[in-house]
Design a protein around this motif. Structure first.
Motif, PDB file in Angstrom:
ATOM      1  N   GLU A   1      70.264  43.237 105.121  1.00  0.00           N
ATOM      2  CA  GLU A   1      71.223  42.136 104.493  1.00  0.00           C
ATOM      3  C   GLU A   1      70.692  41.389 103.410  1.00  0.00           C
ATOM      4  N   GLN A   2      69.371  40.701 103.430  1.00  0.00           N
ATOM      5  CA  GLN A   2      68.932  39.601 102.546  1.00  0.00           C
ATOM      6  C   GLN A   2      68.484  40.491 101.348  1.00  0.00           C
ATOM      7  N   ILE A   3      68.326  41.847 101.296  1.00  0.00           N
ATOM      8  CA  ILE A   3      67.668  42.530 100.078  1.00  0.00           C
ATOM      9  C   ILE A   3      69.152  43.411  99.583  1.00  0.00           C
ATOM     10  N   PRO A   4      69.994  42.923  98.735  1.00  0.00           N
ATOM     11  CA  PRO A   4      70.989  43.822  98.092  1.00  0.00           C
ATOM     12  C   PRO A   4      70.381  44.754  96.914  1.00  0.00           C
ATOM     13  N   ILE A   5      71.425  45.763  96.803  1.00  0.00           N
ATOM     14  CA  ILE A   5      71.129  46.893  95.750  1.00  0.00           C
ATOM     15  C   ILE A   5      70.920  46.000  94.786  1.00  0.00           C
ATOM     16  N   GLY A   6      70.115  46.235  93.916  1.00  0.00           N
ATOM     17  CA  GLY A   6      69.872  45.409  92.466  1.00  0.00           C
ATOM     18  C   GLY A   6      69.165  44.507  92.333  1.00  0.00           C
ATOM     19  N   ALA A   7      68.520  43.979  93.636  1.00  0.00           N
ATOM     20  CA  ALA A   7      67.707  42.772  93.850  1.00  0.00           C
ATOM     21  C   ALA A   7      66.137  43.191  92.784  1.00  0.00           C
ATOM     22  N   SER A   8      65.653  42.030  92.505  1.00  0.00           N
ATOM     23  CA  SER A   8      64.300  42.322  91.902  1.00  0.00           C
ATOM     24  C   SER A   8      63.199  42.577  92.854  1.00  0.00           C
ATOM     25  N   GLN A   9      62.015  43.007  92.381  1.00  0.00           N
ATOM     26  CA  GLN A   9      61.065  43.365  93.046  1.00  0.00           C
ATOM     27  C   GLN A   9      60.149  42.001  93.688  1.00  0.00           C
ATOM     28  N   ASP A  10      60.368  41.095  92.737  1.00  0.00           N
ATOM     29  CA  ASP A  10      59.890  39.716  93.355  1.00  0.00           C
ATOM     30  C   ASP A  10      60.839  38.951  94.504  1.00  0.00           C
ATOM     31  N   GLN A  11      61.940  39.371  94.380  1.00  0.00           N
ATOM     32  CA  GLN A  11      62.855  38.800  95.499  1.00  0.00           C
ATOM     33  C   GLN A  11      62.453  39.531  96.801  1.00  0.00           C
ATOM     34  N   VAL A  12      62.097  40.935  96.655  1.00  0.00           N
ATOM     35  CA  VAL A  12      61.807  41.685  97.761  1.00  0.00           C
ATOM     36  C   VAL A  12      60.470  41.067  98.504  1.00  0.00           C
ATOM     37  N   LEU A  13      59.534  40.703  97.501  1.00  0.00           N
ATOM     38  CA  LEU A  13      58.498  40.224  98.031  1.00  0.00           C
ATOM     39  C   LEU A  13      58.485  38.777  98.663  1.00  0.00           C
ATOM     40  N   ILE A  14      59.672  37.916  98.334  1.00  0.00           N
ATOM     41  CA  ILE A  14      59.778  36.806  98.790  1.00  0.00           C
ATOM     42  C   ILE A  14      60.273  36.844 100.287  1.00  0.00           C
ATOM     43  N   VAL A  15      61.264  37.731 100.389  1.00  0.00           N
ATOM     44  CA  VAL A  15      62.126  37.716 101.607  1.00  0.00           C
ATOM     45  C   VAL A  15      60.891  38.683 102.748  1.00  0.00           C
ATOM     46  N   MET A  16      60.550  39.796 102.233  1.00  0.00           N
ATOM     47  CA  MET A  16      59.652  40.754 103.072  1.00  0.00           C
ATOM     48  C   MET A  16      58.255  40.506 103.144  1.00  0.00           C
ATOM     49  N   GLY A  17      57.730  39.869 102.176  1.00  0.00           N
ATOM     50  CA  GLY A  17      56.324  39.592 102.248  1.00  0.00           C
ATOM     51  C   GLY A  17      55.763  41.039 101.440  1.00  0.00           C
ATOM     52  N   THR A  18      54.304  40.976 101.840  1.00  0.00           N
ATOM     53  CA  THR A  18      53.199  41.994 101.034  1.00  0.00           C
ATOM     54  C   THR A  18      53.739  43.336 101.885  1.00  0.00           C
ATOM     55  N   PRO A  19      53.937  44.450 101.232  1.00  0.00           N
ATOM     56  CA  PRO A  19      54.297  45.637 102.179  1.00  0.00           C
ATOM     57  C   PRO A  19      53.250  46.128 102.480  1.00  0.00           C
TER      58      PRO A  19
END
Length: 105
Positions: free
Chosen positions: A1-19
């Protein structure tokens, strides 16, 4: 829910951390792997009760194009978001060994 379609890769790293791992087969994919195990009695071996892989797919511009929440259900890869089991193809060939690595069976 915190990662919408179209979010940037940087936003994903902030929310989820390092994959846990990254794939670059046809575009970039971040995989976040988790596993839950329980032990009935202190001296007994652990039993895996749940395994999940959250896959976040990016386009060429590093924007989210798809999210998937894969689990191991009856020995088959299952996407809990779309409620589908993928057919053979590029993604299946990558995820199958990944599940074998994290499985203790």
């Amino acid at each position: 829910e915190q990662i919408p379609i179209g979010a940037s890769q940087d936003q994903v790293l902030i929310v989820m951390g390092t994959p846990s791992t990254v794939a670059t087969l046809s575009g970039e994919v971040f995989y976040y792997i988790s596993q839950r195990a329980e032990r009935a009695v202190a001296f007994m071996p652990q039993k895996v009760t749940d395994q999940r892989v959250i896959a976040i797919y990016f386009d060429k511009n590093r924007k989210v194009i798809r999210l998937a929440n894969y689990g191991l259900q009856d020995g088959k890869i299952f996407d809990f978001i779309s409620r589908t089991t993928p057919t053979s193809g590029q993604e299946m060939s990558y995820l199958t060994p990944l599940f074998k690595l994290i499985s203790f069976r």
